[in-house]
Design an enzyme around this catalytic site. Structure first.
Site, PDB file in Angstrom:
ATOM      1  N   ALA A 116       6.422  39.101  29.038  1.00 60.83           N
ATOM      2  CA  ALA A 116       5.176  38.781  29.722  1.00 60.83           C
ATOM      3  C   ALA A 116       5.141  37.359  30.226  1.00 60.83           C
ATOM      4  CB  ALA A 116       3.985  39.002  28.771  1.00 60.83           C
ATOM      5  N   CYS A 117       5.964  36.489  29.677  1.00 62.28           N
ATOM      6  CA  CYS A 117       5.902  35.074  30.023  1.00 62.28           C
ATOM      7  C   CYS A 117       7.292  34.521  30.197  1.00 62.28           C
ATOM      8  CB  CYS A 117       5.171  34.300  28.926  1.00 62.28           C
ATOM      9  SG  CYS A 117       5.133  32.523  29.213  1.00 62.28           S
TER      10      CYS A 117
END
Length: 278
Positions: A116-117
Protein backbone atom coordinates in the site's frame (compact mmCIF):
# COMPACT_ATOMS: atom_id res chain seq x y z
CA UNK A 1 8.79 -17.29 -10.52
CA UNK A 2 6.11 -17.30 -7.83
CA UNK A 3 2.47 -17.83 -8.58
CA UNK A 4 0.43 -14.82 -9.71
CA UNK A 5 -2.88 -16.29 -8.57
CA UNK A 6 -3.82 -18.34 -5.51
CA UNK A 7 -7.11 -20.20 -5.22
CA UNK A 8 -8.84 -20.33 -1.86
CA UNK A 9 -12.19 -21.41 -0.44
CA UNK A 10 -14.55 -18.60 0.49
CA UNK A 11 -18.09 -18.50 1.82
CA UNK A 12 -20.38 -16.11 -0.03
CA UNK A 13 -23.20 -14.79 2.12
CA UNK A 14 -26.34 -14.09 0.13
CA UNK A 15 -28.17 -11.91 2.64
CA UNK A 16 -31.28 -11.29 0.54
CA UNK A 17 -31.58 -14.97 -0.32
CA UNK A 18 -30.64 -16.20 3.17
CA UNK A 19 -27.99 -18.50 1.75
CA UNK A 20 -24.35 -19.41 2.31
CA UNK A 21 -22.44 -20.67 -0.72
CA UNK A 22 -18.94 -22.11 -0.45
CA UNK A 23 -16.93 -21.62 -3.63
CA UNK A 24 -13.40 -21.22 -4.90
CA UNK A 25 -12.06 -17.71 -5.36
CA UNK A 26 -8.99 -16.50 -7.27
CA UNK A 27 -6.78 -14.09 -5.35
CA UNK A 28 -3.81 -12.07 -6.55
CA UNK A 29 -0.63 -13.31 -4.91
CA UNK A 30 1.26 -11.07 -2.51
CA UNK A 31 4.76 -12.07 -1.44
CA UNK A 32 7.84 -10.31 -0.07
CA UNK A 33 10.68 -9.41 -2.39
CA UNK A 34 14.08 -8.72 -0.86
CA UNK A 35 16.21 -6.38 -2.94
CA UNK A 36 19.97 -6.60 -2.49
CA UNK A 37 22.56 -4.18 -3.80
CA UNK A 38 25.52 -6.42 -4.42
CA UNK A 39 25.43 -8.80 -1.47
CA UNK A 40 23.99 -6.24 0.93
CA UNK A 41 20.26 -6.22 1.79
CA UNK A 42 18.64 -2.94 0.79
CA UNK A 43 14.90 -3.26 1.29
CA UNK A 44 11.99 -5.69 1.36
CA UNK A 45 8.83 -4.88 -0.57
CA UNK A 46 5.50 -6.68 -0.73
CA UNK A 47 4.51 -7.30 -4.34
CA UNK A 48 2.74 -9.59 -6.80
CA UNK A 49 5.38 -11.95 -8.26
CA UNK A 50 6.18 -11.36 -11.90
CA UNK A 51 8.25 -8.76 -13.76
CA UNK A 52 10.51 -8.64 -10.70
CA UNK A 53 13.55 -7.43 -12.61
CA UNK A 54 11.47 -4.55 -13.99
CA UNK A 55 10.29 -3.80 -10.46
CA UNK A 56 13.82 -3.66 -9.06
CA UNK A 57 15.16 -1.55 -11.92
CA UNK A 58 12.25 0.88 -11.69
CA UNK A 59 12.57 1.10 -7.92
CA UNK A 60 16.26 2.00 -8.19
CA UNK A 61 15.44 4.69 -10.77
CA UNK A 62 12.65 6.05 -8.57
CA UNK A 63 15.03 6.18 -5.62
CA UNK A 64 17.51 8.21 -7.66
CA UNK A 65 20.21 5.54 -7.30
CA UNK A 66 20.65 4.85 -11.02
CA UNK A 67 19.60 6.64 -14.18
CA UNK A 68 21.88 5.28 -16.92
CA UNK A 69 21.31 1.70 -18.16
CA UNK A 70 25.04 0.97 -17.88
CA UNK A 71 24.90 1.64 -14.15
CA UNK A 72 22.90 -1.55 -13.70
CA UNK A 73 25.28 -4.37 -14.58
CA UNK A 74 23.05 -7.33 -13.82
CA UNK A 75 19.96 -8.61 -12.04
CA UNK A 76 19.62 -12.16 -10.75
CA UNK A 77 17.52 -14.25 -8.42
CA UNK A 78 19.34 -15.45 -5.32
CA UNK A 79 18.76 -18.64 -3.38
CA UNK A 80 15.55 -18.58 -1.41
CA UNK A 81 13.49 -21.62 -0.44
CA UNK A 82 10.12 -22.26 1.13
CA UNK A 83 9.31 -24.93 3.73
CA UNK A 84 9.21 -27.54 0.98
CA UNK A 85 12.65 -26.67 -0.34
CA UNK A 86 11.29 -25.02 -3.50
CA UNK A 87 12.89 -21.89 -4.95
CA UNK A 88 10.72 -18.91 -4.03
CA UNK A 89 12.26 -16.35 -6.42
CA UNK A 90 11.76 -13.78 -3.66
CA UNK A 91 15.32 -12.40 -3.52
CA UNK A 92 16.80 -10.28 -6.32
CA UNK A 93 20.38 -9.08 -6.33
CA UNK A 94 21.23 -5.97 -8.35
CA UNK A 95 24.86 -5.59 -9.30
CA UNK A 96 25.65 -1.91 -9.82
CA UNK A 97 28.58 -0.27 -11.53
CA UNK A 98 31.37 0.32 -9.01
CA UNK A 99 31.21 4.10 -9.32
CA UNK A 100 27.49 4.27 -8.40
CA UNK A 101 27.27 6.12 -5.10
CA UNK A 102 24.50 4.98 -2.80
CA UNK A 103 22.67 7.80 -1.01
CA UNK A 104 22.64 8.04 2.76
CA UNK A 105 18.97 7.11 2.49
CA UNK A 106 20.04 3.54 1.75
CA UNK A 107 20.97 2.98 5.37
CA UNK A 108 17.44 4.01 6.39
CA UNK A 109 15.67 1.88 3.77
CA UNK A 110 16.26 -1.49 5.44
CA UNK A 111 12.64 -1.92 6.43
CA UNK A 112 9.68 -3.67 4.88
CA UNK A 113 7.54 -1.53 2.58
CA UNK A 114 3.98 -2.67 2.14
CA UNK A 115 2.02 -3.04 -1.07
CA UNK A 116 0.00 0.00 0.00
CA UNK A 117 2.92 2.35 0.55
CA UNK A 118 6.06 2.75 -1.50
CA UNK A 119 7.84 5.25 0.73
CA UNK A 120 7.00 3.88 4.17
CA UNK A 121 10.67 3.26 4.84
CA UNK A 122 11.87 6.79 4.28
CA UNK A 123 12.87 8.91 7.24
CA UNK A 124 11.03 12.11 6.40
CA UNK A 125 8.96 13.82 3.73
CA UNK A 126 11.99 15.94 2.80
CA UNK A 127 13.95 12.79 1.97
CA UNK A 128 11.57 11.82 -0.81
CA UNK A 129 11.72 15.17 -2.61
CA UNK A 130 14.43 13.90 -4.91
CA UNK A 131 15.84 15.61 -7.96
CA UNK A 132 15.37 13.75 -11.21
CA UNK A 133 18.26 13.23 -13.60
CA UNK A 134 15.75 13.59 -16.44
CA UNK A 135 14.31 16.97 -17.30
CA UNK A 136 10.68 17.03 -18.37
CA UNK A 137 11.04 18.48 -21.84
CA UNK A 138 7.44 18.55 -23.09
CA UNK A 139 6.42 22.25 -23.19
CA UNK A 140 3.74 23.11 -20.63
CA UNK A 141 1.97 25.43 -23.08
CA UNK A 142 1.75 23.07 -26.06
CA UNK A 143 -0.80 20.22 -26.34
CA UNK A 144 0.72 16.78 -25.85
CA UNK A 145 -2.51 14.78 -25.98
CA UNK A 146 -6.10 15.48 -26.97
CA UNK A 147 -8.63 15.49 -24.16
CA UNK A 148 -10.74 12.77 -25.76
CA UNK A 149 -7.70 10.51 -26.14
CA UNK A 150 -6.70 11.09 -22.52
CA UNK A 151 -10.24 10.29 -21.36
CA UNK A 152 -10.14 6.98 -23.25
CA UNK A 153 -6.98 5.66 -21.57
CA UNK A 154 -8.61 4.19 -18.40
CA UNK A 155 -10.88 2.07 -20.60
CA UNK A 156 -7.98 0.83 -22.71
CA UNK A 157 -6.02 0.05 -19.55
CA UNK A 158 -8.93 -1.84 -18.01
CA UNK A 159 -9.43 -3.96 -21.14
CA UNK A 160 -5.82 -5.15 -20.97
CA UNK A 161 -5.76 -5.99 -17.24
CA UNK A 162 -5.64 -9.78 -17.43
CA UNK A 163 -4.77 -10.32 -13.77
CA UNK A 164 -7.47 -7.93 -12.58
CA UNK A 165 -9.98 -9.73 -14.78
CA UNK A 166 -9.28 -12.95 -12.88
CA UNK A 167 -8.90 -11.58 -9.35
CA UNK A 168 -10.33 -8.06 -9.12
CA UNK A 169 -7.54 -7.29 -6.69
CA UNK A 170 -4.64 -5.56 -8.44
CA UNK A 171 -3.66 -2.10 -9.62
CA UNK A 172 -2.38 -1.31 -13.09
CA UNK A 173 -0.09 1.27 -14.65
CA UNK A 174 0.09 1.86 -18.37
CA UNK A 175 2.49 3.93 -20.43
CA UNK A 176 0.80 5.45 -23.48
CA UNK A 177 1.85 7.36 -26.58
CA UNK A 178 0.03 10.67 -27.26
CA UNK A 179 -2.17 8.95 -29.86
CA UNK A 180 -3.44 6.47 -27.25
CA UNK A 181 -1.22 3.52 -28.17
CA UNK A 182 -0.47 1.34 -25.14
CA UNK A 183 3.29 0.93 -24.89
CA UNK A 184 3.79 -0.88 -21.57
CA UNK A 185 1.34 -2.30 -19.01
CA UNK A 186 2.11 -3.83 -15.63
CA UNK A 187 -0.11 -5.04 -12.77
CA UNK A 188 0.58 -5.47 -9.07
CA UNK A 189 -1.17 -5.44 -5.70
CA UNK A 190 0.73 -2.22 -5.03
CA UNK A 191 0.06 0.75 -7.30
CA UNK A 192 3.60 2.04 -6.71
CA UNK A 193 4.96 -1.38 -7.71
CA UNK A 194 2.98 -1.30 -10.95
CA UNK A 195 4.53 2.07 -11.80
CA UNK A 196 8.03 0.86 -10.87
CA UNK A 197 7.53 -2.14 -13.16
CA UNK A 198 6.57 0.16 -16.04
CA UNK A 199 9.53 2.48 -15.42
CA UNK A 200 11.89 -0.47 -14.99
CA UNK A 201 10.74 -2.10 -18.23
CA UNK A 202 11.37 1.14 -20.12
CA UNK A 203 14.72 1.63 -18.38
CA UNK A 204 15.93 -1.84 -19.31
CA UNK A 205 15.00 -1.10 -22.94
CA UNK A 206 16.98 2.17 -22.77
CA UNK A 207 13.86 4.29 -23.30
CA UNK A 208 14.33 6.76 -20.45
CA UNK A 209 13.63 9.63 -20.18
CA UNK A 210 10.00 8.98 -21.03
CA UNK A 211 9.38 12.24 -22.83
CA UNK A 212 6.11 12.69 -24.73
CA UNK A 213 4.34 9.87 -22.91
CA UNK A 214 1.35 9.57 -20.61
CA UNK A 215 1.33 7.44 -17.48
CA UNK A 216 -2.18 6.21 -16.66
CA UNK A 217 -2.83 4.52 -13.30
CA UNK A 218 -5.88 2.67 -12.07
CA UNK A 219 -5.99 4.12 -8.56
CA UNK A 220 -5.46 7.48 -6.95
CA UNK A 221 -2.62 9.90 -7.68
CA UNK A 222 -0.46 9.85 -4.58
CA UNK A 223 2.68 11.84 -3.86
CA UNK A 224 4.88 8.83 -4.55
CA UNK A 225 3.38 8.24 -8.00
CA UNK A 226 3.97 11.84 -9.03
CA UNK A 227 7.53 11.51 -7.80
CA UNK A 228 8.09 8.30 -9.77
CA UNK A 229 6.70 9.96 -12.90
CA UNK A 230 9.00 12.94 -12.46
CA UNK A 231 12.02 10.74 -11.81
CA UNK A 232 11.41 8.97 -15.13
CA UNK A 233 10.79 12.19 -17.08
CA UNK A 234 7.07 11.52 -17.65
CA UNK A 235 5.28 14.80 -18.43
CA UNK A 236 1.69 13.68 -17.72
CA UNK A 237 0.24 11.46 -14.99
CA UNK A 238 -3.46 10.57 -15.06
CA UNK A 239 -5.42 8.66 -12.44
CA UNK A 240 -9.00 7.43 -12.23
CA UNK A 241 -9.33 8.62 -8.65
CA UNK A 242 -8.34 11.62 -6.56
CA UNK A 243 -4.94 13.17 -6.06
CA UNK A 244 -3.66 14.25 -2.67
CA UNK A 245 -2.78 17.84 -1.86
CA UNK A 246 0.91 16.97 -1.65
CA UNK A 247 0.83 15.23 -5.04
CA UNK A 248 -0.61 18.39 -6.61
CA UNK A 249 2.09 20.49 -4.96
CA UNK A 250 4.86 18.18 -6.19
CA UNK A 251 3.40 18.01 -9.70
CA UNK A 252 3.32 21.81 -9.89
CA UNK A 253 6.92 22.06 -8.68
CA UNK A 254 8.31 19.28 -10.89
CA UNK A 255 6.50 20.23 -14.09
CA UNK A 256 4.21 17.19 -14.28
CA UNK A 257 0.70 17.60 -15.64
CA UNK A 258 -1.54 15.91 -13.08
CA UNK A 259 -5.01 14.63 -13.95
CA UNK A 260 -7.46 12.97 -11.59
CA UNK A 261 -10.99 11.53 -11.69
CA UNK A 262 -10.46 10.46 -15.30
CA UNK A 263 -13.73 8.63 -15.80
CA UNK A 264 -15.74 8.44 -18.96
CA UNK A 265 -16.23 11.87 -20.49
CA UNK A 266 -14.84 13.97 -17.65
CA UNK A 267 -11.52 14.54 -15.93
CA UNK A 268 -9.98 17.05 -13.56
CA UNK A 269 -6.75 18.83 -14.50
CA UNK A 270 -4.78 20.08 -11.49
CA UNK A 271 -1.46 21.28 -12.92
CA UNK A 272 0.04 22.41 -16.22
CA UNK A 273 -3.15 21.94 -18.23
CA UNK A 274 -1.64 23.42 -21.39
CA UNK A 275 -0.43 19.95 -22.38
CA UNK A 276 -4.03 18.81 -22.90
CA UNK A 277 -5.61 19.90 -26.19
CA UNK A 278 -9.27 20.35 -27.03
Amino acid sequence: MGRLILRVKATKLDIAGHRRVVREEALAAEEPLEIRLGHEPFTVSMRTPGDDFDLVAGFLVSEGIIYEPDELISLRFCAGEDENGQQTFNVVEAQLRPDVVLPSLAAQRNVTTTSACGICGTASIDAVRKSSHYAITAPVDQPLVKAEVLASLPGILREQQKLFEKTGGVHAAGLFAPDGELLILREDVGRHNAVDKVVGAAFRERQLPLANTILQVSGRASFELVQKAAMAGVPLLAAVSAPSSLSVELARESGVTLVGFSRGDTLNVYTHGGRIGD
